[in-house]
Motif scaffolding. Structure first.
Motif, PDB file in Angstrom:
ATOM      1  N   SER A 225      45.793  33.217  39.361  1.00  0.00           N
ATOM      2  CA  SER A 225      46.384  33.002  40.682  1.00  0.00           C
ATOM      3  C   SER A 225      46.793  31.541  40.768  1.00  0.00           C
ATOM      4  O   SER A 225      45.983  30.658  40.488  1.00  0.00           O
ATOM      5  CB  SER A 225      45.364  33.345  41.769  1.00  0.00           C
ATOM      6  OG  SER A 225      45.912  33.050  43.031  1.00  0.00           O
ATOM      7  N   TYR A 226      48.024  31.300  41.145  1.00  0.00           N
ATOM      8  CA  TYR A 226      48.559  29.941  41.181  1.00  0.00           C
ATOM      9  C   TYR A 226      48.250  29.164  39.903  1.00  0.00           C
ATOM     10  O   TYR A 226      47.824  28.014  39.935  1.00  0.00           O
ATOM     11  CB  TYR A 226      48.041  29.189  42.410  1.00  0.00           C
ATOM     12  CG  TYR A 226      48.575  29.784  43.685  1.00  0.00           C
ATOM     13  CD1 TYR A 226      49.922  29.631  44.022  1.00  0.00           C
ATOM     14  CD2 TYR A 226      47.756  30.523  44.521  1.00  0.00           C
ATOM     15  CE1 TYR A 226      50.431  30.217  45.173  1.00  0.00           C
ATOM     16  CE2 TYR A 226      48.251  31.109  45.671  1.00  0.00           C
ATOM     17  CZ  TYR A 226      49.591  30.945  45.993  1.00  0.00           C
ATOM     18  OH  TYR A 226      50.104  31.523  47.127  1.00  0.00           O
ATOM     19  N   GLY A 227      48.405  29.825  38.772  1.00  0.00           N
ATOM     20  CA  GLY A 227      48.257  29.156  37.487  1.00  0.00           C
ATOM     21  C   GLY A 227      46.830  28.962  37.022  1.00  0.00           C
ATOM     22  O   GLY A 227      46.596  28.406  35.955  1.00  0.00           O
ATOM     23  N   GLU A 228      45.869  29.421  37.839  1.00  0.00           N
ATOM     24  CA  GLU A 228      44.483  29.207  37.431  1.00  0.00           C
ATOM     25  C   GLU A 228      43.754  30.527  37.233  1.00  0.00           C
ATOM     26  O   GLU A 228      44.027  31.517  37.905  1.00  0.00           O
ATOM     27  CB  GLU A 228      43.765  28.340  38.467  1.00  0.00           C
ATOM     28  CG  GLU A 228      44.288  26.906  38.396  1.00  0.00           C
ATOM     29  CD  GLU A 228      43.603  25.984  39.381  1.00  0.00           C
ATOM     30  OE1 GLU A 228      42.580  26.379  39.968  1.00  0.00           O
ATOM     31  OE2 GLU A 228      44.132  24.865  39.542  1.00  0.00           O
ATOM     32  N   LYS A 229      42.796  30.484  36.311  1.00  0.00           N
ATOM     33  CA  LYS A 229      42.016  31.684  36.025  1.00  0.00           C
ATOM     34  C   LYS A 229      41.017  31.890  37.157  1.00  0.00           C
ATOM     35  O   LYS A 229      40.260  30.969  37.490  1.00  0.00           O
ATOM     36  CB  LYS A 229      41.288  31.507  34.692  1.00  0.00           C
ATOM     37  CG  LYS A 229      40.439  32.694  34.305  1.00  0.00           C
ATOM     38  CD  LYS A 229      39.974  32.581  32.870  1.00  0.00           C
ATOM     39  CE  LYS A 229      38.619  31.871  32.810  1.00  0.00           C
ATOM     40  NZ  LYS A 229      38.009  31.963  31.469  1.00  0.00           N
ATOM     41  N   ILE A 230      41.015  33.082  37.748  1.00  0.00           N
ATOM     42  CA  ILE A 230      39.991  33.326  38.778  1.00  0.00           C
ATOM     43  C   ILE A 230      38.992  34.378  38.334  1.00  0.00           C
ATOM     44  O   ILE A 230      37.916  34.487  38.903  1.00  0.00           O
ATOM     45  CB  ILE A 230      40.606  33.701  40.150  1.00  0.00           C
ATOM     46  CG1 ILE A 230      41.501  34.935  40.037  1.00  0.00           C
ATOM     47  CG2 ILE A 230      41.395  32.525  40.727  1.00  0.00           C
ATOM     48  CD1 ILE A 230      41.908  35.459  41.407  1.00  0.00           C
ATOM     49  N   ALA A 231      39.329  35.154  37.304  1.00  0.00           N
ATOM     50  CA  ALA A 231      38.366  36.139  36.802  1.00  0.00           C
ATOM     51  C   ALA A 231      38.758  36.548  35.397  1.00  0.00           C
ATOM     52  O   ALA A 231      39.922  36.510  35.027  1.00  0.00           O
ATOM     53  CB  ALA A 231      38.332  37.351  37.713  1.00  0.00           C
ATOM     54  N   ASP A 232      37.759  36.935  34.587  1.00  0.00           N
ATOM     55  CA  ASP A 232      37.996  37.376  33.215  1.00  0.00           C
ATOM     56  C   ASP A 232      36.832  38.291  32.862  1.00  0.00           C
ATOM     57  O   ASP A 232      35.741  37.824  32.579  1.00  0.00           O
ATOM     58  CB  ASP A 232      38.043  36.148  32.291  1.00  0.00           C
ATOM     59  CG  ASP A 232      38.380  36.530  30.854  1.00  0.00           C
ATOM     60  OD1 ASP A 232      38.562  37.732  30.575  1.00  0.00           O
ATOM     61  OD2 ASP A 232      38.466  35.615  30.014  1.00  0.00           O
ATOM     62  N   ASP A 233      37.087  39.605  32.970  1.00  0.00           N
ATOM     63  CA  ASP A 233      35.949  40.529  32.858  1.00  0.00           C
ATOM     64  C   ASP A 233      36.424  41.931  32.480  1.00  0.00           C
ATOM     65  O   ASP A 233      37.611  42.159  32.296  1.00  0.00           O
ATOM     66  CB  ASP A 233      35.208  40.569  34.210  1.00  0.00           C
ATOM     67  CG  ASP A 233      33.706  40.752  34.026  1.00  0.00           C
ATOM     68  OD1 ASP A 233      33.303  41.407  33.043  1.00  0.00           O
ATOM     69  OD2 ASP A 233      32.958  40.235  34.874  1.00  0.00           O
ATOM     70  N   LYS A 234      35.469  42.872  32.418  1.00  0.00           N
ATOM     71  CA  LYS A 234      35.804  44.277  32.168  1.00  0.00           C
ATOM     72  C   LYS A 234      36.542  44.834  33.391  1.00  0.00           C
ATOM     73  O   LYS A 234      36.340  44.373  34.511  1.00  0.00           O
ATOM     74  CB  LYS A 234      34.517  45.083  31.941  1.00  0.00           C
ATOM     75  CG  LYS A 234      33.664  44.565  30.797  1.00  0.00           C
ATOM     76  CD  LYS A 234      33.790  45.477  29.589  1.00  0.00           C
ATOM     77  CE  LYS A 234      32.899  45.010  28.449  1.00  0.00           C
ATOM     78  NZ  LYS A 234      33.492  43.857  27.716  1.00  0.00           N
ATOM     79  N   PRO A 235      37.392  45.856  33.185  1.00  0.00           N
ATOM     80  CA  PRO A 235      38.187  46.390  34.299  1.00  0.00           C
ATOM     81  C   PRO A 235      37.359  46.760  35.530  1.00  0.00           C
ATOM     82  O   PRO A 235      37.736  46.422  36.653  1.00  0.00           O
ATOM     83  CB  PRO A 235      38.852  47.622  33.693  1.00  0.00           C
ATOM     84  CG  PRO A 235      38.922  47.344  32.243  1.00  0.00           C
ATOM     85  CD  PRO A 235      37.742  46.499  31.910  1.00  0.00           C
ATOM     86  N   LEU A 236      36.213  47.430  35.320  1.00  0.00           N
ATOM     87  CA  LEU A 236      35.428  47.866  36.471  1.00  0.00           C
ATOM     88  C   LEU A 236      34.916  46.683  37.282  1.00  0.00           C
ATOM     89  O   LEU A 236      34.924  46.706  38.514  1.00  0.00           O
ATOM     90  CB  LEU A 236      34.248  48.740  36.008  1.00  0.00           C
ATOM     91  CG  LEU A 236      34.617  50.201  35.712  1.00  0.00           C
ATOM     92  CD1 LEU A 236      33.415  50.947  35.139  1.00  0.00           C
ATOM     93  CD2 LEU A 236      35.129  50.882  36.983  1.00  0.00           C
ATOM     94  N   ALA A 237      34.471  45.660  36.575  1.00  0.00           N
ATOM     95  CA  ALA A 237      33.956  44.478  37.261  1.00  0.00           C
ATOM     96  C   ALA A 237      35.077  43.765  38.011  1.00  0.00           C
ATOM     97  O   ALA A 237      34.880  43.235  39.110  1.00  0.00           O
ATOM     98  CB  ALA A 237      33.315  43.531  36.252  1.00  0.00           C
ATOM     99  N   ILE A 238      36.291  43.756  37.400  1.00  0.00           N
ATOM    100  CA  ILE A 238      37.435  43.090  38.032  1.00  0.00           C
ATOM    101  C   ILE A 238      37.753  43.749  39.378  1.00  0.00           C
ATOM    102  O   ILE A 238      38.035  43.076  40.370  1.00  0.00           O
ATOM    103  CB  ILE A 238      38.665  43.163  37.095  1.00  0.00           C
ATOM    104  CG1 ILE A 238      38.479  42.224  35.903  1.00  0.00           C
ATOM    105  CG2 ILE A 238      39.955  42.846  37.840  1.00  0.00           C
ATOM    106  CD1 ILE A 238      38.525  40.755  36.241  1.00  0.00           C
TER     107      ILE A 238
END
Lengths: 254, 354
Positions: A225-238
């Motif tokens: 979001s706006y060039g920054e990572k806000i999450a990196d996880d398994k689909p369910l967790a996302i």
């Protein structure tokens, strides 16, 4: 083992932070999706990874080699291939010829040998055509081989572009919105196709807006979001991630 | 596939023979002289077709490369080295030089034509490389303007330097002996031989270039034309391929320049003029841009008419008009591959699926 390692990548366009300090890894043999609202920097991140744009800072490690600062053709030779958000097929070339260009890094006839039509270049030529037709059979579009690629239906153009990238026999395949412009049936076929490609041993990193496709086939999802990572996880967790929900659904106006 | 590709080459070879027989039967052997010259200009045109039509890189400076080839070979075979010096005796020992008498009986020591020809080609390749390297980073109008600038420089240099005869150019350029009594010369005794020599070169160039188009390199060049970023992403070193094609087309132009200069026995600054570059571009356009055979046919036709004086003093205006009309009414050229495909029975040839 990580096939792709991105470390603290940054890119500014004037005053705009397009990609800010993004780090992540892509495990070999997996499918990773890159999602985020429009303008989140997804395509810019792709271009940085592929060498189409130089990063301001940060590193890209691909297959054990530091590739930031390389040109796209060098990255391609190292085993990465990509498709484009807006289809970039070669006009005035048939579908099989488009795919044959993808064999470039796996063939070697130069100017002189090609002009002279030496026996080994003719053999290589035939092998390239056979390989292109094999790929078209894998994709189920072999009957379109001799049609001018840009005159094909939109969905088929996406398939041919995917075939062109597959012809590179990449270790890592970057797909920029592979389902953009496809209808529901075509989208689900594309999802199956991407899973099949992963099953042949190709690692996939894709940008996509279609959440059904992303959640169904991805092993991991990275949210920008706006060039920054806000999450990196398994689909369910996302799907349960509060920050992601906020970005996608908007904040309460309270 | 390969056999089908060779068919046009065979047809061209037969046409070359037929034209010779027809001109002999009609008692017009002088036509062969203009066709020989048109053949040498065709070398420029087919090279430029590959650069413009297939690779998508325009050049408004190809008359410059033609002139560099012709002038270099012309200068080296006429410039009197008579004098001395250690370097000269070294050159002389290599057998690159030939002694003779000038018009007034004075001693003349000049370079042998074959050595001059090789040096001319090498010089052109070197210049094309140096010019192409920075210039080919430009696209579209910018590339057109930059190559136009290069062409202007060559024209003004040959026009302004007394070393190459300024406005008069170089004359009395000797024949270029090849083998078995055959020489590149305008002497009417060797007219037929020279006609076949020129068209043999054109045939050879066409055979090499048609092979190139249908090869890995040809596909990469057409890919650069269509979508340069995508070609680069597929592993094509686009900068290198564009440069190699530019140098190759310049070398073909220089080859035409060298042979035509020895054939005519002279060369003048008009060969380097911008109008000549525009003419080459007009012919590639009227031939169908990405159509090697179309460009060759239109090139021979228009150059032949021009050399016969059919356009009178409006020569350059005719080519300007052609360029204007083509861009307005038929940007794909007059001779299009699609037209051939549409002919009954020939549709299958190129395998156009419904």
């Amino acid at each position: 083992m990580s096939l792709l390692v991105v470390k603290a990548l940054c890119k500014r366009f004037g005053g705009l932070q397009a990609v800010g300090n993004v780090s992540f890894t892509v495990a070999a043999g997996s499918i990773k999706a890159l999602i985020g609202p429009n303008g989140a920097g997804k395509t810019t991140l792709f271009n940085l990874i592929f060498g189409a744009l130089p990063p301001d800072s940060g590193q890209v490690w691909f297959d054990g080699k530091q590739t930031d600062g390389w040109k796209p053709h060098q990255v391609a030779a190292a085993g990465m291939a990509r498709t484009f958000q807006h289809i970039r097929l070669f006009p005035k070339m048939t579908a099989w010829e488009n795919i044959a260009v993808g064999r470039h890094v796996h063939s070697r006839s130069g100017f002189l040998a090609s002009m002279l039509g030496l026996p080994w270049t003719r053999r290589e030529q035939r092998a390239v055509r056979e390989k292109a037709l094999d790929i078209m059979r894998f994709l189920g579009v072999e009957d379109r081989a001799d049609v001018e690629a840009t005159s094909l239906a939109y969905g088929q153009q996406r398939i041919i572009e995917l075939g062109r990238a597959l012809a590179c026999e990449p270790k890592l395949l970057l797909l920029d919105e592979p389902a953009a412009g496809l209808n529901m049936r075509e989208t689900s076929e594309m999802a199956k196709l991407i899973a099949r490609i992963r099953d042949t041993g190709v690692t996939v990193l894709l940008v996509e807006h279609d959440m059904t496709l992303v959640m169904n086939i991805s092993d991991e999802v990275l949210v920008l979001s706006y060039g920054e990572k806000i999450a990196d996880d398994k689909p369910l967790a996302i799907q349960k991630h509060p920050e992601v929900i906020k970005v996608y659904l908007g904040e309460d106006d309270a | 596939m390969a056999r089908r590709r060779n068919l046009p080459i065979v047809v061209l070879a037969l046409a070359v023979i037929a034209v010779h027989l027809a001109s002999a039967a009609a008692g017009k052997p002088q036509y062969l002289t203009q066709l020989t010259m048109a053949g040498y200009y065709s070398l420029v045109i087919v090279g430029l077709t590959l650069l413009m039509g297939y690779t998508g890189q325009i050049s408004l400076g190809h008359a410059g490369f033609f002139a560099i080839g012709g002038y270099t070979s012309g200068l080296l075979t006429t410039y009197n080295l008579q004098g001395g010096g250690a370097f000269l005796s070294l050159l002389r020992a290599t057998g690159l030089l030939i002694a003779g008498k000038d018009l007034y009986g004075g001693d003349l020591l000049v370079m042998r034509p074959w050595a001059a020809c090789l040096i001319a080609l090498a010089v052109t390749v070197g210049i094309a490389y140096l010019v192409g390297k920075p210039v080919l980073k430009l696209r579209g109008h910018y590339l057109a303007m930059a190559t136009l600038g290069f062409g202007t420089i060559v024209y003004k240099v040959v026009l302004g330097s007394s070393l190459v005869g300024a406005a008069d150019g170089i004359s009395d350029i000797p024949a270029f002996p090849l083998f078995a009594g055959l020489a590149v010369t305008g002497k009417s005794a060797l007219r037929v031989q020279n006609y076949y020599l020129a068209w043999g070169l054109v045939l050879g160039a066409m055979a090499l270039l048609t092979n190139l188009i249908h090869s890995r390199v040809g596909r990469a060049l057409r890919a650069i034309h269509g979508a340069e970023d995508a070609a680069n992403a597929m592993g094509v070193d686009t900068a290198r391929y564009k440069l190699h094609m530019f140098v190759l087309s310049a070398a073909l132009a220089a080859l035409g320049g060298v042979f035509l200069t020895h054939y005519n026995g002279g060369i003048g600054p008009s060969e380097a003029s911008i109008m000549k570059s525009v003419r080459y571009v007009a012919i590639v356009a009227v031939g169908g841009m990405a159509n090697l055979w179309g460009a060759l046919i239109m090139g021979v036709l228009l150059n032949f008419l021009s050399l016969r004086g059919s356009f009178g003093s409006y020569d350059d205006a005719v080519f300007g008009l052609i360029l204007l009309a083509i861009m307005l009414f038929a940007p794909d050229g007059l001779l299009r591959v699609e037209m051939v495909r549409r002919l009954p029975g020939l549709g299958r040839l190129r395998g156009r699926a419904p």
